[in-house]
Write a protein that holds these residues in place. Structure first.
Motif, PDB file in Angstrom:
ATOM      1  N   GLU A  35      35.723  17.911  18.047  1.00 32.57           N
ATOM      2  CA  GLU A  35      36.090  16.615  18.619  1.00 32.57           C
ATOM      3  C   GLU A  35      35.091  15.550  18.199  1.00 32.57           C
ATOM      4  OE1 GLU A  35      37.977  17.013  22.729  1.00 32.57           O
ATOM      5  OE2 GLU A  35      36.297  18.388  22.736  1.00 32.57           O
ATOM      6  N   HIS A  61      39.575  16.431  12.678  1.00 32.81           N
ATOM      7  CA  HIS A  61      39.765  16.859  14.061  1.00 32.81           C
ATOM      8  C   HIS A  61      41.121  17.534  14.215  1.00 32.81           C
ATOM      9  CE1 HIS A  61      41.786  12.924  14.133  1.00 32.81           C
ATOM     10  NE2 HIS A  61      42.564  13.502  15.011  1.00 32.81           N
ATOM     11  N   ASP A  62      41.872  17.603  13.116  1.00 32.05           N
ATOM     12  CA  ASP A  62      43.233  18.138  13.192  1.00 32.05           C
ATOM     13  C   ASP A  62      43.232  19.625  12.830  1.00 32.05           C
ATOM     14  OD1 ASP A  62      45.905  18.826  12.823  1.00 32.05           O
ATOM     15  OD2 ASP A  62      46.436  16.851  12.082  1.00 32.05           O
ATOM     16  N   PRO A  82      48.028  21.833  28.658  1.00 28.55           N
ATOM     17  CA  PRO A  82      46.803  22.317  29.298  1.00 28.55           C
ATOM     18  C   PRO A  82      45.609  21.460  28.895  1.00 28.55           C
ATOM     19  CG  PRO A  82      47.536  23.846  27.596  1.00 28.55           C
ATOM     20  CD  PRO A  82      48.595  22.804  27.721  1.00 28.55           C
ATOM     21  N   ARG A  86      45.421  22.040  13.101  1.00 29.24           N
ATOM     22  CA  ARG A  86      46.546  22.669  12.411  1.00 29.24           C
ATOM     23  C   ARG A  86      46.567  22.296  10.939  1.00 29.24           C
ATOM     24  NH1 ARG A  86      50.962  21.730  17.117  1.00 29.24           N
ATOM     25  NH2 ARG A  86      50.223  19.624  16.856  1.00 29.24           N
ATOM     26  N   LEU A 127      41.342  24.077  22.104  1.00 27.59           N
ATOM     27  CA  LEU A 127      41.709  22.991  21.186  1.00 27.59           C
ATOM     28  C   LEU A 127      43.124  23.169  20.669  1.00 27.59           C
ATOM     29  CD1 LEU A 127      38.703  22.300  18.763  1.00 27.59           C
ATOM     30  CD2 LEU A 127      39.648  20.774  20.475  1.00 27.59           C
ATOM     31  N   LEU A 157      41.444  20.816  28.300  1.00 26.90           N
ATOM     32  CA  LEU A 157      40.461  21.585  27.541  1.00 26.90           C
ATOM     33  C   LEU A 157      39.286  21.907  28.451  1.00 26.90           C
ATOM     34  CD1 LEU A 157      39.586  22.670  24.791  1.00 26.90           C
ATOM     35  CD2 LEU A 157      38.706  20.415  24.264  1.00 26.90           C
ATOM     36  N   CYS A 210      45.947  22.621  23.608  1.00 27.22           N
ATOM     37  CA  CYS A 210      46.239  21.296  24.157  1.00 27.22           C
ATOM     38  C   CYS A 210      47.099  20.459  23.209  1.00 27.22           C
ATOM     39  CB  CYS A 210      44.956  20.564  24.562  1.00 27.22           C
ATOM     40  SG  CYS A 210      43.908  20.110  23.192  1.00 27.22           S
ATOM     41  N   LEU A 211      47.504  21.020  22.061  1.00 33.39           N
ATOM     42  CA  LEU A 211      48.367  20.273  21.143  1.00 33.39           C
ATOM     43  C   LEU A 211      49.836  20.463  21.505  1.00 33.39           C
ATOM     44  CD1 LEU A 211      46.630  21.354  17.826  1.00 33.39           C
ATOM     45  CD2 LEU A 211      46.501  19.106  18.887  1.00 33.39           C
TER      46      LEU A 211
END
Lengths: 276, 248
Positions: A40, A211-212, A266, A214, A251, A268, A254-255
């Motif tokens: 983050e 920070h991405d 949810p 995926r 992490l 973090l 929460c996406l």
């Protein structure tokens, strides 16, 4: 083969409010591969990237047990030696084109400055190289872009200009700090394939800061997950979905997902223990 | 609640005509949540700006609750429709306290009871009331976006226009902000018109989606189309393929 090796890197800032430790004991090795660093804001990922190039100004301080790039000792190198490495051998694409390009110089002048000063190319040769570089990052109208000023470019265009600028000297190591965060998904895919091509064809080493999660999972070979200046987990990118560490899992969870539940996402959990 | 008929937005820039939006129509029912997706420059944000009067309506019509919008928009409009912008670092006045940001709409509209309403607004978006006299630079990005949402809700509008409300935020802060928006929509029966380039965010928040390209509407999808990948146009499919990691 190891291109870059970092042992126990620490970055601290001695501010009025006390000592701020941005990076606390990060170690990693990089071959000719794609290494992702995720976390983050404030996790120290950008500071880690900048310290490799020793681009941290006082009162910031870089310490490390060892930091070697292709045989060169980065901790012992003089400023002049570092300058010879920066740009030519290792380069960094900064995060925000709005702040990282010179607002009062047109793109052409910025792209050719290094070629003229460092490589002593003629104006015409430098211009031709600049046009090639812009074409390599899929800019369709390079002549127009060369004469444009940064404020006349969109965010995605500016980001590609910065990537082109860093790639002109063919560095062995590229540190890319959120290189695609201002781009939409379709252009993002193009930029990633350009970077991918450079790693594959030229054997460049790439540190991809993002920070991405995926995106990193899809694009990189290996991932470091950072939390409060520490690496909490290191894993192969394809195993990211099976991450063990609760912070990495948090992490990911929460996406939102396409086709996922529409209930509340949810939060973090953060545990001070992880930062120790 | 929102009806847009054959909307065109054309700008004059450097002796050139820029057709930002051309012939776009859409209709959003009350309490519905509608998403606009597309690449930069596809005109999605311009539609939001045209609705609230920040971009000119060159052709076509926009109706809110059946009434065509007036130019300038007027007070009745701002009581009904409010906007949340993308960048919480740019959308709050740097030298106004949170208190001033939140009480200004009340003052303009001659609504009293400011003290209680400001405290209430902070609580509603999950900010401690001790933040009331802080300046934006003393807050994090997520906290600022909460302030921007609180500001938009001060006049108790029925419609929120959301322009990439979470794209400047970290994943965990994005989750908190999306949860906040969903809760407020539920509690207050709000209608959302939301722009995002993240298909997963749009899918999480919206019932129907309009895909845009080069200022034109390409295809309207519902959630099932997205999940089952049953889009009809190549462009919508390519946008989906580029976002395939959002299924994970």
């Amino acid at each position: 083969m190891t291109l870059l090796s970092v042992r126990n890197l620490r970055v601290s800032f001695d501010t009025e409010a006390g000592l701020v430790e941005a990076v606390r004991g990060v170690s990693f090795d990089l071959g000719r591969e794609r290494l992702g660093i995720v976390g983050e804001s404030g996790s120290g990922k950008t500071m880690t990237g900048r310290s490799v190039l020793r681009l941290i100004r006082p009162p910031g301080k870089i310490e490390a047990d060892a930091m070697h790039f292709d045989g060169a000792d980065l901790m012992a190198a003089s400023e002049a030696e570092m300058r010879a490495l920066r740009g030519r051998r290792m380069a960094m694409v900064m995060q925000d084109p709005k702040y990282s390009l010179n607002p009062v110089m047109n793109v052409g002048a910025q792209l050719t400055e290094g070629l003229r000063q460092r490589d002593r190319l003629s104006a015409g040769d430098a211009r031709r190289k600049a046009i090639d570089a812009l074409e390599a990052v899929q800019i369709r109208d390079p002549e127009r872009v060369l004469s444009a000023y940064p404020h006349e470019l969109s965010g995605g265009m500016g980001q590609r200009v910065m990537i082109a600028m860093m790639l002109i000297p063919s560095p062995d190591l590229l540190i890319a700090d959120e290189p695609t965060s201002a781009l939409d998904v379709t252009v993002q895919a193009e930029v990633l394939s350009i970077l991918d091509g450079l790693v594959r064809d030229r054997g460049m080493g790439l540190i991809f800061i993002s920070h991405d999660l995926r995106l990193v999972a899809r694009f990189c070979d290996r991932v470091l997950v950072m939390y409060k200046g520490r690496v909490v987990e290191e894993l192969a990118a394809r195993d990211l979905m099976q991450a063990r560490h609760p912070y990495t899992q948090g992490l990911l969870n929460c996406l939102p997902r396409i086709g996922g539940s529409r209930g509340p996402l949810p939060g973090l959990d953060r545990n001070a223990e992880w930062a120790r | 609640m929102i009806e847009i008929d054959n909307l065109s937005v054309i700008f004059h820039a450097n002796h050139r005509l820029v057709r930002a939006v051309e012939g776009v129509s859409l209709s959003i029912a009350a309490r519905e949540s509608f998403g606009l997706v597309g690449e930069s420059g596809s005109g999605k944000s311009t539609i939001l700006r045209a609705v609230c009067g920040l971009a000119p309506i060159t052709g076509g019509q926009i109706r809110i609750a059946g009434e065509p919008v007036l130019t300038p928009r007027g007070r009745a409009f701002s009581r009904r429709v409010q906007m949340v912008f993308q960048d919480p670092y740019a959308s709050l006045h740097p030298r106004h306290t949170i208190d001033r940001v939140l009480s200004e709409p009340l003052a303009i509209h001659g609504i009293g009871d400011t003290d209680r309403k400001v405290m209430r607004a902070l609580e509603d978006v999950g900010l401690p009331t001790s933040f009331r006299f802080r300046y934006p630079h003393q807050l994090s990005g997520g906290q600022r976006q909460r302030v921007a949402i609180a500001r938009a809700l001060m006049l108790e509008p029925a419609v929120l226009l959301l322009d990439e409300p979470t794209s400047a935020l970290d994943a965990s802060v994005q989750a908190e902000t999306l949860n906040l928006l969903s809760r407020l929509r539920e509690e207050r029966g709000l209608t959302f018109l939301m722009v995002s380039h993240d298909l997963a965010v749009i899918d999480h928040m919206c019932d129907r989606i309009l895909v845009m390209q080069h200022g034109r509407a390409v295809e309207e999808l519902d959630r099932a189309d997205l999940v089952n990948v049953t889009m009809k146009t190549d462009y919508a499919r390519s946008l989906f393929n580029a976002s395939a990691d959002r299924m994970l």
